[in-house]
Design an enzyme around this catalytic site. Structure first.
Site, PDB file in Angstrom:
ATOM      1  N   GLU A 182      47.038  11.366 120.495  1.00  0.00           N
ATOM      2  CA  GLU A 182      46.076  12.243 119.802  1.00  0.00           C
ATOM      3  C   GLU A 182      45.925  11.832 118.340  1.00  0.00           C
ATOM      4  O   GLU A 182      45.814  12.680 117.454  1.00  0.00           O
ATOM      5  CB  GLU A 182      46.506  13.724 119.894  1.00  0.00           C
ATOM      6  CG  GLU A 182      46.414  14.324 121.266  1.00  0.00           C
ATOM      7  CD  GLU A 182      44.994  14.386 121.818  1.00  0.00           C
ATOM      8  OE1 GLU A 182      44.042  14.223 121.036  1.00  0.00           O
ATOM      9  OE2 GLU A 182      44.865  14.560 123.033  1.00  0.00           O
TER      10      GLU A 182
HETATM   11  C1  LIG Z   1      52.474   8.421 126.761  1.00  0.00           C
HETATM   12  C2  LIG Z   1      51.083   8.260 126.261  1.00  0.00           C
HETATM   13  C3  LIG Z   1      50.085   9.117 126.723  1.00  0.00           C
HETATM   14  C4  LIG Z   1      48.773   8.935 126.306  1.00  0.00           C
HETATM   15  N1  LIG Z   1      47.781   9.707 126.868  1.00  0.00           N
HETATM   16  C5  LIG Z   1      46.472   9.377 126.626  1.00  0.00           C
HETATM   17  C6  LIG Z   1      45.415  10.020 127.340  1.00  0.00           C
HETATM   18  O1  LIG Z   1      45.656  10.891 128.165  1.00  0.00           O
HETATM   19  N2  LIG Z   1      44.148   9.627 127.088  1.00  0.00           N
HETATM   20  C7  LIG Z   1      43.846   8.664 126.191  1.00  0.00           C
HETATM   21  O2  LIG Z   1      42.678   8.362 126.014  1.00  0.00           O
HETATM   22  N3  LIG Z   1      44.832   8.032 125.485  1.00  0.00           N
HETATM   23  C8  LIG Z   1      46.134   8.373 125.689  1.00  0.00           C
HETATM   24  N4  LIG Z   1      47.138   7.733 125.007  1.00  0.00           N
HETATM   25  C9  LIG Z   1      46.784   6.668 124.072  1.00  0.00           C
HETATM   26  C10 LIG Z   1      47.071   7.023 122.640  1.00  0.00           C
HETATM   27  O3  LIG Z   1      46.148   7.965 122.164  1.00  0.00           O
HETATM   28  C11 LIG Z   1      47.067   5.697 121.854  1.00  0.00           C
HETATM   29  O4  LIG Z   1      48.261   5.029 122.201  1.00  0.00           O
HETATM   30  C12 LIG Z   1      46.980   5.905 120.369  1.00  0.00           C
HETATM   31  O5  LIG Z   1      45.692   6.356 120.036  1.00  0.00           O
HETATM   32  C13 LIG Z   1      47.255   4.604 119.595  1.00  0.00           C
HETATM   33  O6  LIG Z   1      46.500   3.551 120.089  1.00  0.00           O
HETATM   34  P1  LIG Z   1      47.217   2.144 120.454  1.00  0.00           P
HETATM   35  O7  LIG Z   1      48.348   2.448 121.350  1.00  0.00           O
HETATM   36  O8  LIG Z   1      46.171   1.222 120.957  1.00  0.00           O
HETATM   37  O9  LIG Z   1      47.797   1.649 119.086  1.00  0.00           O
HETATM   38  P2  LIG Z   1      46.993   0.891 117.920  1.00  0.00           P
HETATM   39  O10 LIG Z   1      45.699   1.569 117.688  1.00  0.00           O
HETATM   40  O11 LIG Z   1      46.977  -0.561 118.239  1.00  0.00           O
HETATM   41  O12 LIG Z   1      47.939   1.173 116.695  1.00  0.00           O
HETATM   42  C14 LIG Z   1      49.136   0.426 116.429  1.00  0.00           C
HETATM   43  C15 LIG Z   1      49.653   0.815 115.049  1.00  0.00           C
HETATM   44  O13 LIG Z   1      48.667   0.473 114.060  1.00  0.00           O
HETATM   45  C16 LIG Z   1      48.371   1.596 113.242  1.00  0.00           C
HETATM   46  N5  LIG Z   1      46.959   1.562 112.868  1.00  0.00           N
HETATM   47  C17 LIG Z   1      45.895   1.325 113.662  1.00  0.00           C
HETATM   48  N6  LIG Z   1      44.767   1.393 112.949  1.00  0.00           N
HETATM   49  C18 LIG Z   1      45.115   1.697 111.685  1.00  0.00           C
HETATM   50  C19 LIG Z   1      44.389   1.904 110.464  1.00  0.00           C
HETATM   51  N7  LIG Z   1      43.064   1.857 110.430  1.00  0.00           N
HETATM   52  N8  LIG Z   1      45.085   2.187 109.341  1.00  0.00           N
HETATM   53  C20 LIG Z   1      46.439   2.277 109.365  1.00  0.00           C
HETATM   54  N9  LIG Z   1      47.172   2.073 110.476  1.00  0.00           N
HETATM   55  C21 LIG Z   1      46.519   1.797 111.622  1.00  0.00           C
HETATM   56  C22 LIG Z   1      48.665   2.808 114.106  1.00  0.00           C
HETATM   57  O14 LIG Z   1      48.942   3.962 113.304  1.00  0.00           O
HETATM   58  C23 LIG Z   1      49.890   2.323 114.891  1.00  0.00           C
HETATM   59  O15 LIG Z   1      51.055   2.542 114.135  1.00  0.00           O
HETATM   60  C24 LIG Z   1      48.464   7.932 125.375  1.00  0.00           C
HETATM   61  C25 LIG Z   1      49.484   7.107 124.861  1.00  0.00           C
HETATM   62  C26 LIG Z   1      50.771   7.251 125.318  1.00  0.00           C
HETATM   63  C27 LIG Z   1      51.823   6.322 124.794  1.00  0.00           C
END
Ligand SMILES: Cc1cc2nc3c(=O)[nH]c(=O)nc-3n(C[C@H](O)[C@H](O)[C@H](O)COP(=O)(O)OP(=O)(O)OC[C@H]3O[C@@H](n4cnc5c(N)ncnc54)[C@H](O)[C@@H]3O)c2cc1C
Length: 596
Positions: A441
């Site tokens: 989220e």
């Molecule tokens: C158990 C679990 C359940 C989930 N359930 C759902 C679901 O039901 N539906 C759904 O759609 N998604 C779901 N998610 C996905 C979740 O919302 C994403 O994992 C989250 O939004 C982060 O995206 P990412 O994993 O691609 O990380 P990334 O976006 O690749 O981020 C990696 C790191 O980079 C940092 N970062 C990225 N962009 C920036 C920026 N502009 N400035 C500073 N820092 C930045 C982030 O803070 C993070 O620390 C779930 C994830 C998990 C692990």
């Protein structure tokens, strides 16, 4: 001692601090009074303790698996959700006209908190369904509502939220899933969705996915994202279930926590047509999704509080019965050992958990009350103020608990010593479960950017001004009440430091520099809000009859004292970095970490 709820604290929040009685005079809530609310909480607690709690550890150890392309999971998951559905809890907060019971948000929060605390791996299926149904109710067409809402509110069909993709998490503007119009009101969806909680399972008769996708030819970036309803099984006009809709389960992700909730990679339209219908306006998908996400984010913050609470209650109980060592100064090796709760450092760790959990719960309860006011107040000005405050407080209510209640879980492990690190005891599970809340989220960083980059400056700073005015009111009451000079002075200094840092960042012409330390700002802002919440609680406790002799009120006063002395001072180190527009991290080059 219940391991899933502190009913005395809930009573305090509802009836003493937040003046919930007043809200119940709204026409929407006329069938609720203190006795009915108590009865609802009693009934929910019984189901959570009987059906959810006993299988929590088993489910953590036996997570769902994929067999022959389908999900297999312990039978207890379905049984618990059937009990939840039979109690009418899927539709509880919805209108009576839809079959719901118009339960106030604050009561709903308290009810769902018990299920989260008891077994969030199961509760997640229900919460996702409710969030999905909420969005459908707000933005769906009459036909979509007719076909999909009743089975969801009865708990027969479950829902999911499909935003993330393998290559697009925080940056949703870069999603690749496409939705091509077929000209008959349907769209053909093609793409992959990653991390989808509850994305597949065999418990419910159907699954209703809310999917973000782009219609070819639409605007670039977030303005080109639309929202689609995509069922696992197509639905016939009479509401019966039709053919499989080509939402393929490509794999399950195996996670450190939330292990009872399936987490899926879904491929849409891989081997045949995956059909969806547009929800709301084209290209307004993210706006519609955000409407729901504010609510979901409050739930995430509250979920984090509940995981923190689970650890707090368990470690408190343990510390009362575990005997170890003697007090400093007692040199008699034959004297009895003391329960560890008598050691000052154990008390410190329990108190750190108490301020995080009860502070976070009070903030979430306040936000839930604001949702109630926003939706029911007769006065439009009052509704608007509640809306503004919610916009501002949402990133804090989501993020502060996910940081500080996670820290509380760490301390719960520490209270149990080596036993805490062992899988025989549940506190390590609570920590693993809670770790997700920092990530989903919107990550902690994303909420820092939202708060400093958008929320504090929105509408000319109106939301921030409203929050400051409410904090000022509490400071004024504290002056009039007397006895809180240290706390009022400390809160004023912290608030001034937050406002100073806000001004500096908003006036900085370089967005990269202004936002470089937004995460520290988010945390310090949150600490200041929680200090306000603790002063508010302490004022209510101090005004209660017999407050210093009554252990509950005396505990609230001690917690406020602790928060202001042990926790709040940290904000000054954080805010001095923000205020000075420190470039240490921003200026780092990627090769400086290792020298190449
Ligand atoms: C158990 C679990 C359940 C989930 N359930 C759902 C679901 O039901 N539906 C759904 O759609 N998604 C779901 N998610 C996905 C979740 O919302 C994403 O994992 C989250 O939004 C982060 O995206 P990412 O994993 O691609 O990380 P990334 O976006 O690749 O981020 C990696 C790191 O980079 C940092 N970062 C990225 N962009 C920036 C920026 N502009 N400035 C500073 N820092 C930045 C982030 O803070 C993070 O620390 C779930 C994830 C998990 C692990």
């Amino acid at each position: 001692l219940s391991y899933i709820v502190n009913r005395r604290d809930l009573d305090f929040l509802m009836w003493e601090m937040l003046d919930f009685q007043e809200l119940l005079s709204q026409p929407r809530y006329l069938s609720y009074d203190r006795a009915t609310v108590t009865a609802v909480l009693d009934a929910a607690q019984a189901i959570a303790e009987e059906k959810f709690l006993p299988c929590a550890a088993m489910l953590d150890a036996n997570e769902p698996v994929m067999r022959d392309g389908k999900v297999a999971m312990p039978k207890e998951v379905g049984d618990a959700l059937t009990a939840y559905a039979d109690a009418g809890l899927f539709g509880a907060a919805f209108d009576e006209a839809l079959g719901g019971s118009q339960m106030p948000h604050l009561v709903n929060l308290a009810v769902n908190g018990m299920f989260t605390c008891a077994n969030l791996g199961i509760a997640n299926y229900a919460f996702l369904t409710i969030a999905n149904a909420n969005m459908l109710n707000d933005f769906g067409s009459d036909e979509q509502k007719r076909l999909y809402l009743p089975p969801m509110l009865e708990g027969r069909w479950f829902g999911t939220m499909c935003l993330s993709e393998p290559e697009a998490g925080s940056s949703l503007s870069d999603i690749r899933t496409r939705a091509e119009p077929l000209g008959d009101g349907h769209y053909r969806l093609v793409g992959s969705k990653m991390w989808i909680s509850g994305g597949d399972q065999e418990i419910s008769e159907n699954i209703v996915h809310m999917v973000l996708a782009k219609i070819p030819g639409g605007p670039a970036g977030v303005k080109g994202i639309s929202l689609f309803l995509v069922p696992k099984y197509r639905v016939n006009d009479d509401g019966s279930i039709g053919a499989w809709n080509n939402v393929a389960l490509a794999g399950l992700n195996h996670k450190m926590g939330h292990r009872g909730t399936t987490n899926c990679l879904l491929n849409l339209g891989e081997g045949g047509d995956c059909l969806g219908t547009l929800v709301g306006e084209p290209h307004a998908g993210l706006k519609h999704m955000f409407h729901m996400m504010n609510e979901a984010r409050l739930l995430v913050g509250h979920g984090s509080v509940m995981s923190g609470q689970a650890g707090f209650l368990y470690s408190l109980d343990y510390a009362r019965s575990r005997v170890q060592g003697r007090q400093p100064g007692n040199k008699d090796p034959l004297s009895p050992q003391v329960p560890i709760i008598e050691h000052a450092d154990i008390k410190r760790m329990l108190m750190a958990q108490k301020v995080a959990v009860e502070g976070g719960l009070a903030l979430c309860a306040y936000c839930a009350l604001l949702v109630d006011i926003e939706t029911t107040a007769a006065n439009p000005d009052e509704r608007e103020k509640a809306h503004l405050l919610l916009e501002l407080l949402t990133p804090i209510a989501k993020s502060w608990p996910s940081e500080h209640c996670l820290e509380a879980n760490k301390l719960a492990i520490q209270v149990l010593g080596g036993y805490g690190y062992s899988r025989e005891y549940p506190v390590e599970r609570f920590y693993r479960d809670n770790r997700l809340n920092h990530i989903h989220e919107g990550t902690f960083a994303v909420h820092g950017l939202d708060l400093l980059g958008r929320k504090v400056g929105m509408q000319g700073g109106e939301a921030l001004a409203e929050l400051v005015s409410r904090i000022e009111q509490t400071l004024k009451s504290a002056h009039a009440h007397g006895g809180f000079d240290f706390e009022t002075a400390a809160l004023r200094v912290a608030l001034d430091a937050v406002l100073d840092a806000t001004r500096t960042a908003l006036e900085c012409p370089r967005p990269d520099l202004a936002l470089a330390n937004a995460t520290l700002y988010l945390d310090a802002f949150g600490q200041t809000v929680i200090a306000w919440i603790w002063l508010w609680q302490a004022l209510v406790a101090d005004a209660a009859p017999n407050s210093h002799a009554d252990a509950f009120y005396a505990g609230k006063l001690a917690a406020c004292r602790y928060f202001f002395r042990y926790e709040l001072p940290h904000v000054h180190a954080q805010l001095s970095v923000v205020r000075s527009l420190d470039e240490t991290c921003l200026a780092l080059r990627a090769e400086q970490f290792l020298g190449f």
